[in-house]
Design an enzyme around this catalytic site. Structure first.
Site, PDB file in Angstrom:
ATOM      1  CB  CYS A  89       1.180  -4.203   1.787  1.00 27.06           C
ATOM      2  SG  CYS A  89       1.159  -5.456   3.074  1.00 27.06           S
ATOM      3  CB  ALA A  90       0.895  -8.114  -1.133  1.00 24.77           C
TER       4      ALA A  90
END
Length: 131
Positions: A89-90
């Site tokens: 993810c981020a």
């Protein structure tokens, strides 16, 4: 005089060995993913679990986009049951990888988390593709 670091003693070596070997069963890192991708050794599906808008802004080449909330039998139907998924993810401030890993494990799918996510990828000097 002891430091804050050594105030709590380190685990016995055998326990540390079990712990750190165990982590590798659950995690991989940006370097290992990059090496696999760069050397045509991708034996896993790399899944960016962020929303489509974030994926389109920039993602790792070779990744597919399945937001963690959409991981289900239908979206995974094209993949063999023993296919290893690597989710990202981020970055370390995001728990989306844990949510995705829980969904995949619940579905009986092998899964690892790429620690660092997009932040780690960029910190290592690797590029993203996208607009």
């Amino acid at each position: 005089m002891s430091s804050v670091v050594s105030r709590v003693p380190a685990a016995p070596s055998e326990e540390a060995l079990r712990h750190f070997r165990g982590l590798l069963a659950f995690e991989t890192d940006c370097w290992d993913v990059h090496h696999a991708l760069s050397n045509q050794r991708q034996d896993f599906v790399l899944v960016d679990i962020r929303g489509r808008e974030w994926f389109d802004r920039g993602h790792i080449a070779g990744a597919i986009n399945i937001p963690h909330s959409r991981l289900n039998e239908k979206t995974l139907a094209e993949f063999k049951a023993d296919c290893l998924f690597v989710v990202y993810c981020a970055g370390p401030h995001c728990n989306g990888t844990e949510k995705a890993a829980i969904r995949l494990a619940t579905l009986g799918r092998p899964v690892k988390k790429m620690i660092g996510g997009v932040t780690g990828w960029l910190d290592e000097g690797f590029n993203l593709i996208g607009s």
